[in-house]
Design a protein around this motif. Structure first.
Motif, PDB file in Angstrom:
ATOM      1  N   TYR A 247      38.681  31.979  29.803  1.00 32.79           N
ATOM      2  CA  TYR A 247      39.018  33.407  29.762  1.00 32.79           C
ATOM      3  C   TYR A 247      38.872  33.859  28.312  1.00 32.79           C
ATOM      4  O   TYR A 247      39.545  33.341  27.439  1.00 32.79           O
TER       5      TYR A 247
ATOM      6  N   GLU B  10      38.978  37.231  27.192  1.00 30.75           N
ATOM      7  CA  GLU B  10      39.977  38.253  26.892  1.00 30.75           C
ATOM      8  C   GLU B  10      40.665  38.673  28.175  1.00 30.75           C
ATOM      9  O   GLU B  10      40.150  38.435  29.266  1.00 30.75           O
TER      10      GLU B  10
ATOM     11  N   GLN C  48      45.780  42.491  33.312  1.00 32.07           N
ATOM     12  CA  GLN C  48      46.547  41.602  32.432  1.00 32.07           C
ATOM     13  C   GLN C  48      46.998  42.347  31.172  1.00 32.07           C
ATOM     14  O   GLN C  48      48.135  42.207  30.729  1.00 32.07           O
TER      15      GLN C  48
ATOM     16  N   GLY D 180      40.797  39.553  42.623  1.00 31.51           N
ATOM     17  CA  GLY D 180      39.548  39.596  41.875  1.00 31.51           C
ATOM     18  C   GLY D 180      39.699  40.332  40.552  1.00 31.51           C
ATOM     19  O   GLY D 180      38.802  40.338  39.733  1.00 31.51           O
TER      20      GLY D 180
ATOM     21  N   GLY E 208      42.179  39.619  38.449  1.00 31.88           N
ATOM     22  CA  GLY E 208      42.910  38.748  37.529  1.00 31.88           C
ATOM     23  C   GLY E 208      44.413  38.963  37.633  1.00 31.88           C
ATOM     24  O   GLY E 208      45.163  38.641  36.714  1.00 31.88           O
TER      25      GLY E 208
ATOM     26  N   THR F 230      46.635  37.417  39.384  1.00 35.78           N
ATOM     27  CA  THR F 230      47.468  36.216  39.431  1.00 35.78           C
ATOM     28  C   THR F 230      47.955  35.840  38.034  1.00 35.78           C
ATOM     29  O   THR F 230      49.144  35.599  37.816  1.00 35.78           O
TER      30      THR F 230
HETATM   31  P1  AMP Z   1      42.658  36.935  40.820  1.00 26.03           P
HETATM   32  O1  AMP Z   1      42.439  38.426  40.888  1.00 26.03           O
HETATM   33  O2  AMP Z   1      43.969  36.598  40.225  1.00 26.03           O
HETATM   34  O3  AMP Z   1      42.439  36.285  42.161  1.00 26.03           O
HETATM   35  O4  AMP Z   1      41.581  36.324  39.812  1.00 26.03           O
HETATM   36  C1  AMP Z   1      40.217  36.383  40.067  1.00 26.03           C
HETATM   37  C2  AMP Z   1      39.434  35.392  39.241  1.00 26.03           C
HETATM   38  O5  AMP Z   1      39.346  35.814  37.883  1.00 26.03           O
HETATM   39  C3  AMP Z   1      40.012  33.998  39.189  1.00 26.03           C
HETATM   40  O6  AMP Z   1      38.942  33.095  39.424  1.00 26.03           O
HETATM   41  C4  AMP Z   1      40.541  33.833  37.783  1.00 26.03           C
HETATM   42  O7  AMP Z   1      40.423  32.493  37.354  1.00 26.03           O
HETATM   43  C5  AMP Z   1      39.639  34.742  36.995  1.00 26.03           C
HETATM   44  N1  AMP Z   1      40.292  35.338  35.817  1.00 26.03           N
HETATM   45  C6  AMP Z   1      41.555  35.765  35.699  1.00 26.03           C
HETATM   46  N2  AMP Z   1      41.767  36.266  34.481  1.00 26.03           N
HETATM   47  C7  AMP Z   1      40.617  36.161  33.795  1.00 26.03           C
HETATM   48  C8  AMP Z   1      40.208  36.515  32.464  1.00 26.03           C
HETATM   49  N3  AMP Z   1      41.034  37.095  31.614  1.00 26.03           N
HETATM   50  N4  AMP Z   1      38.936  36.248  32.118  1.00 26.03           N
HETATM   51  C9  AMP Z   1      38.083  35.676  32.997  1.00 26.03           C
HETATM   52  N5  AMP Z   1      38.399  35.332  34.244  1.00 26.03           N
HETATM   53  C10 AMP Z   1      39.657  35.565  34.651  1.00 26.03           C
END
Ligand code: AMP
Length: 557
Positions: free
Chosen positions: A34, A36, A41, A61, A63, A65
């Motif tokens: 990651y 940034e 977030q 999607g 991020g 989580t």
């Molecule tokens: P989520 O919306 O939490 O299901 O996350 C979606 C995807 O984005 C997951 O594969 C995470 O590992 C990835 N992800 C979360 N935060 C970041 C970030 N800051 N930079 C890149 N990828 C991320």
């Protein structure tokens, strides 16, 4: 700000590092690649770190989580040094078993350096295993409401030390009818906790529960990803250049690489549907065919199995797939390039819904290149054309999956029974060697290496033309032998049919097939002597141009 001192190796100065998270969490995010924080977030982490409640509107999607998990882990802090069973301090409620596993894996990765232990709890999983883990003590529980309440009622899930509560995909939990369970669970958590509620929509009923469960929350809204097509398109689109003769093998390889949770494969004919369903079955997938020849009842049965997750892949003709009501496909695969851009857009629209990530894969033969360019012009998105993954790619991917499975097993604990084996061998063997041997067994557990045949690389697109019956004199093997094939001109056989059948069935590189001689009643094909036996058995019982073939070594006249 102290930017000078950050140095070149601290690119996160205005990234994760600037949010004020524990260094171990910044390191974990960096290790995951990651660079940034995502929008959600950036917006949600600061108020959560200040101890505020958050009402977040964001889909999967985005991020989200990490947006709630990192502040939760920050609050729990380092636990490695603490002794004895630990109380549950973080509770994340999610609607489905899949999400419980997915979130647990993410939280485990983020919190590993802090020594945080994580337990997913969902229905259908062994209660005993969950009980043992709970008794040993876990820091963060990720649970579906039904199973969480089961444990609470049995007295096996104790929530009075919970400091941080998350309701993830709250709209979905309400849709699934978990309102009462939520109420009962939240009643067990101390009132002075911190709470984050995430939902893809903030409908009135979400506002109602937000009012009940959150205190003066910060509101954070991230526009859905699909709102900005082009930039953050939720569907990963990729094409693979394939040769007709190796198409089914290429599909199998691509599916092995992607390991889709739920996919639909579009192809043109009923015969293709049956052939591919069989190919995928041989690769160990639960694939089901949908074509016009099915009765309504059969169709319903197939769809039900797919929705329930009993089968993971549907193979369908375009016509039969029309009107199929299927939500949440992880992958859409076009076995051929659809001839109209609209059909393409319509098909791939079955994945990447509701902000979820989706993958659209298209197999392209050289002659279909133009169709692909038409689609790009229409969608204004470039589709990357890659070559079919190699055996090495596949092995690397499999090792990644094995590695992830090992991490899960470590996180789940319950290793005492196996330790005995390790200890009994550790005297004679290096422990690293021992572990490597165990990984090898795990990696090869389903005998998957048997499929590891190299698929010939298709010429790069755009190419003038691919000649399946091109110069056949170039037999690369030194030692050639002739095979007698009992079909000839009378059966309509052309060189390409023979090359296709041999290359496809025996997975032989078509360049290794030499001179072809077709007479009225039979054909002679030059093949590498070392492969002759394999080709003969691969073609046994098969048909070429609809006629059963007999194949044997040519004994001359
Ligand atoms: P989520 O919306 O939490 O299901 O996350 C979606 C995807 O984005 C997951 O594969 C995470 O590992 C990835 N992800 C979360 N935060 C970041 C970030 N800051 N930079 C890149 N990828 C991320």
């Amino acid at each position: 700000m102290n930017t000078n001192e950050q140095g070149a190796n601290a690119p996160s100065a205005d990234g994760f590092g600037a949010l004020g998270l524990h260094q171990a969490l910044v390191s974990a995010a960096t290790a995951l690649g990651y660079e940034e924080p995502t929008a959600i977030q950036r917006e949600a982490i600061p108020p959560l770190l200040q101890g505020r409640d958050v009402l977040g509107q964001a889909a999967t999607g985005t991020g989200k989580t990490a947006a709630f998990a990192l502040p939760m882990l920050h609050r729990i802090g380092e636990v490695a040094a603490r002794e004895g069973p630990r109380p549950v301090r973080g509770l994340i409620l999610v609607p489905t078993r899949e999400l419980a596993m997915q979130v647990a894996e993410a939280v485990h990765k983020y919190g590993r350096l802090l020594g945080i232990s994580v337990l997913p709890i969902y229905g259908g999983q062994s209660m005993q295993q969950q009980l043992r883990a709970l008794r040993r003590g876990v820091d963060v529980v990720i649970a579906t409401p039904g199973r969480a309440l089961d444990h609470i009622r049995r007295g096996t899930l104790e929530l009075k030390a919970v400091e941080f509560l998350v309701l993830d995909e709250a709209d979905e939990m309400l849709d699934l009818g978990f309102t009462e369970e939520l109420e009962a669970i939240v009643a067990e958590v101390p009132a002075e906790r911190q709470t984050a509620l995430f939902s893809a929509t903030v409908a009135p009923r979400i506002r109602t529960i937000a009012k009940r469960y959150l205190r003066d929350p910060a509101h954070v809204t991230i526009a859905s990803q699909t709102a900005a097509p082009g930039k953050t398109f939720a569907i990963r689109e990729v094409a693979y250049a394939v040769q007709r003769a190796h198409k089914a093998a290429a599909l199998g390889r691509v599916i092995d690489m992607e390991t889709p949770a739920s996919a639909i494969i579009f192809c043109r004919t009923r015969m293709e549907v049956d052939e591919l369903t069989e190919t995928l079955g041989a690769h160990g997938y639960q694939a089901e065919a949908i074509h016009g020849g099915l009765s309504q009842e059969q169709r319903d049965r197939v769809l039900r199995r797919f929705r329930e997750g009993t089968s993971e892949i549907l193979v369908a003709t375009d016509v039969a797939a029309r009107g199929l009501d299927i939500e949440h496909l992880s992958h859409v695969v076009n076995y051929d390039v659809p001839s109209s851009p609209d059909a393409y857009v319509h098909r791939i629209g079955r994945t990447g819904r509701a902000g979820r990530k989706g993958v659209a894969i298209t197999l392209v033969e050289a002659r279909e290149h133009r169709l692909l360019r038409n689609i790009e012009q229409h969608t204004k998105r470039k589709i990357r054309v890659e070559s079919v993954p190699t055996v090495l790619d596949l092995r690397t991917r499999r090792l990644e999956l094995t590695r992830a499975a090992l991490e899960d097993a470590l996180a789940a604990g319950e290793l005492e029974r196996y330790r005995v084996v390790v200890e009994s061998l550790a005297g004679e063997h290096d422990v690293l060697d021992l572990a490597a041997a165990a990984v090898k067994l795990l990696d090869q557990r389903d005998g998957s290496e048997k499929d590891d045949l190299e698929i010939p690389v298709a010429p790069p697109l755009p190419s003038a033309k691919v000649q399946p019956s091109g110069p056949r004199q170039r037999l690369r093997a030194q030692d050639a032998t002739k095979l007698y094939i009992g079909l000839g001109r009378a059966a309509g056989i052309r060189p390409a049919d023979l090359v296709g059948a041999i290359a496809n069935e025996a997975r032989i590189d078509s360049r290794d097939i030499g001179a072809i001689d077709i007479t009225e009643r039979f054909s002679l094909v030059e093949v590498p002597a070392s492969e002759a036996k394999r080709i003969i058995s691969a073609l046994r019982g098969k048909s070429i141009r609809g006629k059963k073939v007999s194949v044997r070594p040519d004994r001359g006249r």
